[in-house]
Design a protein around this motif. Structure first.
Motif, short mmCIF file in Angstrom:
data_model
loop_
_atom_site.label_atom_id
_atom_site.label_comp_id
_atom_site.label_asym_id
_atom_site.label_seq_id
_atom_site.Cartn_x
_atom_site.Cartn_y
_atom_site.Cartn_z
N ALA A 1 85.37 -67.88 -87.85
CA ALA A 1 85.52 -66.96 -88.99
C ALA A 1 84.15 -66.45 -89.45
O ALA A 1 83.98 -65.26 -89.75
CB ALA A 1 86.24 -67.65 -90.14
N ALA A 2 83.18 -67.36 -89.49
CA ALA A 2 81.82 -66.96 -89.90
C ALA A 2 81.21 -65.99 -88.89
O ALA A 2 80.61 -64.98 -89.27
CB ALA A 2 80.93 -68.20 -90.06
N ASN B 1 82.89 -62.51 -89.26
CA ASN B 1 82.40 -61.76 -90.43
C ASN B 1 80.98 -61.26 -90.19
O ASN B 1 80.65 -60.12 -90.51
CB ASN B 1 82.45 -62.65 -91.68
CG ASN B 1 83.77 -62.56 -92.41
OD1 ASN B 1 84.67 -61.83 -91.99
ND2 ASN B 1 83.90 -63.30 -93.49
N HIS B 2 80.14 -62.12 -89.62
CA HIS B 2 78.75 -61.72 -89.34
C HIS B 2 78.73 -60.59 -88.32
O HIS B 2 77.95 -59.62 -88.46
CB HIS B 2 77.96 -62.93 -88.84
CG HIS B 2 76.57 -62.58 -88.45
ND1 HIS B 2 75.66 -61.99 -89.32
CD2 HIS B 2 75.91 -62.71 -87.26
CE1 HIS B 2 74.52 -61.79 -88.69
NE2 HIS B 2 74.64 -62.21 -87.45
N THR C 1 79.85 -57.22 -90.09
CA THR C 1 78.84 -56.58 -90.95
C THR C 1 77.64 -56.13 -90.13
O THR C 1 76.99 -55.14 -90.49
CB THR C 1 78.39 -57.54 -92.09
OG1 THR C 1 77.84 -58.72 -91.52
CG2 THR C 1 79.56 -57.90 -92.98
N GLN D 1 81.64 -51.95 -95.87
CA GLN D 1 80.95 -53.19 -96.27
C GLN D 1 81.36 -53.59 -97.70
O GLN D 1 81.69 -54.75 -97.96
CB GLN D 1 79.43 -52.98 -96.18
CG GLN D 1 78.58 -54.13 -96.72
CD GLN D 1 78.62 -55.38 -95.85
OE1 GLN D 1 78.76 -55.30 -94.64
NE2 GLN D 1 78.52 -56.55 -96.48
N LEU E 1 84.90 -54.87 -98.00
CA LEU E 1 85.10 -56.26 -97.55
C LEU E 1 84.62 -57.25 -98.60
O LEU E 1 85.27 -58.27 -98.87
CB LEU E 1 84.38 -56.50 -96.22
CG LEU E 1 84.86 -55.63 -95.04
CD1 LEU E 1 84.09 -55.99 -93.77
CD2 LEU E 1 86.36 -55.80 -94.81
N GLU E 2 83.46 -56.95 -99.20
CA GLU E 2 82.93 -57.84 -100.24
C GLU E 2 83.86 -57.84 -101.45
O GLU E 2 84.15 -58.89 -102.04
CB GLU E 2 81.52 -57.41 -100.65
CG GLU E 2 80.50 -57.46 -99.52
CD GLU E 2 79.10 -57.07 -99.96
OE1 GLU E 2 78.77 -57.21 -101.15
OE2 GLU E 2 78.31 -56.60 -99.10
N HIS F 1 71.83 -63.93 -92.48
CA HIS F 1 72.99 -64.74 -92.15
C HIS F 1 72.56 -66.15 -91.73
O HIS F 1 73.14 -67.14 -92.16
CB HIS F 1 73.77 -64.05 -91.03
CG HIS F 1 74.88 -64.86 -90.47
ND1 HIS F 1 76.01 -65.15 -91.17
CD2 HIS F 1 75.03 -65.46 -89.26
CE1 HIS F 1 76.83 -65.87 -90.41
NE2 HIS F 1 76.26 -66.07 -89.26
N GLN F 2 71.49 -66.24 -90.90
CA GLN F 2 71.05 -67.56 -90.43
C GLN F 2 70.51 -68.40 -91.58
O GLN F 2 70.74 -69.60 -91.63
CB GLN F 2 69.98 -67.41 -89.34
CG GLN F 2 70.52 -67.04 -87.97
CD GLN F 2 70.91 -65.56 -87.88
OE1 GLN F 2 70.54 -64.76 -88.75
NE2 GLN F 2 71.64 -65.20 -86.85
N ILE G 1 76.46 -72.14 -96.14
CA ILE G 1 77.82 -71.87 -95.64
C ILE G 1 78.44 -73.17 -95.12
O ILE G 1 79.59 -73.50 -95.44
CB ILE G 1 77.79 -70.80 -94.52
CG1 ILE G 1 77.36 -69.44 -95.08
CG2 ILE G 1 79.15 -70.70 -93.83
CD1 ILE G 1 77.02 -68.40 -94.01
N THR H 1 79.05 -65.17 -95.46
CA THR H 1 79.23 -64.73 -94.07
C THR H 1 79.30 -63.20 -93.98
O THR H 1 79.12 -62.64 -92.90
CB THR H 1 80.50 -65.33 -93.39
OG1 THR H 1 81.65 -64.94 -94.13
CG2 THR H 1 80.41 -66.84 -93.32
N LEU H 2 79.55 -62.54 -95.10
CA LEU H 2 79.49 -61.07 -95.15
C LEU H 2 78.09 -60.59 -95.54
O LEU H 2 77.87 -59.39 -95.72
CB LEU H 2 80.52 -60.53 -96.15
CG LEU H 2 82.00 -60.67 -95.76
CD1 LEU H 2 82.90 -60.34 -96.95
CD2 LEU H 2 82.35 -59.77 -94.57
N SER H 3 77.12 -61.54 -95.67
CA SER H 3 75.76 -61.20 -96.11
C SER H 3 75.77 -60.37 -97.39
O SER H 3 74.97 -59.45 -97.58
CB SER H 3 75.00 -60.43 -95.01
OG SER H 3 74.96 -61.18 -93.83
#
Lengths: 111, 111, 111, 111
Positions: free
Chosen positions: A17-18, A21-22, A25, B41, B44-45, C3-4, C10, C58-60
């Motif tokens: 899932a992560a 989503n990453h 985006t 974007q 989604l947020e 994200h990382q 997360i 996960t959507l940053s």
């Protein structure tokens, strides 16, 4: 099937899932977003279903196997689409989807 | 604040989450997807935060007001972006976001 | 914040959500369920907010810090309640909540 | 099947998820919580699956029918359990579950 026995599959679902989503985006920031439209769509569907599968497993639900069956299918579809694109986020997502598809397929038959 | 008193705000949040998801997937089918990237974007947020706000309200959580404060902010941002685009899904989403922003702003101060 | 860089937080959020759901369903099987009622309630609120925090990260999303601030608060409250009960699922959940509270508090100020 | 055609089923799913969460937290405040343990457990599973079904439908996902099939099953199980208890929150939840089961069963065969 206990919560602990579910753990490997839960981990695969939340990681997928992560990654989805990453990937979604990140695709939105590519120069050619149109080329990524199907990838983004499948990322979103896959992320939603992975979240649901993880959720019911953490509730030790008797419906876990049914969710995992669908999750394995959408993960395979998303992996196939992501694999077509060279970007790192797509390749990483394809790999997470493949791992999750495998874990969910096992869960779907084991429970 | 009871579950029933939360109801109007819950309804606005779930309607907004649905409109945002529909707007995102519709944007992905437009000819010029790149122009819609920020809209997708924010959709989604906004959908994720609306789902969370609705969820905590249906649990009658004491954290509802805090979630609704953030939800009001993201709904305003998403409404502003959606309003720039003439497509029906964007205009419908902007309206759902504005209604949700208003309901959440009231909830954030009322609880 | 990439994200990382979000990843540790997360991971803490999804682990906490899983521990909360597992604790809630395990509490429901205890002999004295009434004694566990507040624990179950906070488990459910904490799980919902952890899921939301993980989702926006996960959507940053730029709203991640705001969600993590609330998440740190509910995790602390849930940890305090779980810590009162000797059962393994409660102690495990308390520890997951504390780790998530710490990770989210850092995220809330770092972003 | 369009987003608009999904709308009635989406509405039934979000209403059912809200009723289930409200029923669960209300059950936790009853004098005899132990008697409500199975009701709470099914409420949580049903809410999670209703949220997932609504989510994939708002994404116009091709997996919607599959989710709705599982959702119809868990809604029926939750309705049956809730119907055994006289409290208003249980009766209200039973009714929401029955409506959602019907809508999802139609969706599962129609898509």
């Amino acid at each position: 099937m206990s919560h602990q026995q579910f753990q490997k599959c839960i981990d695969a679902c939340v990681a997928c899932a992560a990654a989805c989503n990453h990937c979604a985006t990140s695709c939105l920031q590519e120069d050619d977003v149109k080329m990524m439209a199907l990838c983004i769509q499948l990322d979103l569907e896959c992320a939603a279903i992975c979240r649901a599968a993880a959720e019911v497993m953490t509730l030790s639900s008797g419906y876990s196997a049914h969710l995992c069956r669908i999750c394995a299918d959408v993960c395979k579809a998303c992996a196939d689409e992501c694999a077509k694109h060279d970007m790192e986020h797509c390749q990483t997502c394809a790999e997470a989807c493949r791992r999750c598809a495998e874990a969910c397929a096992q869960m779907a038959t084991a429970v």
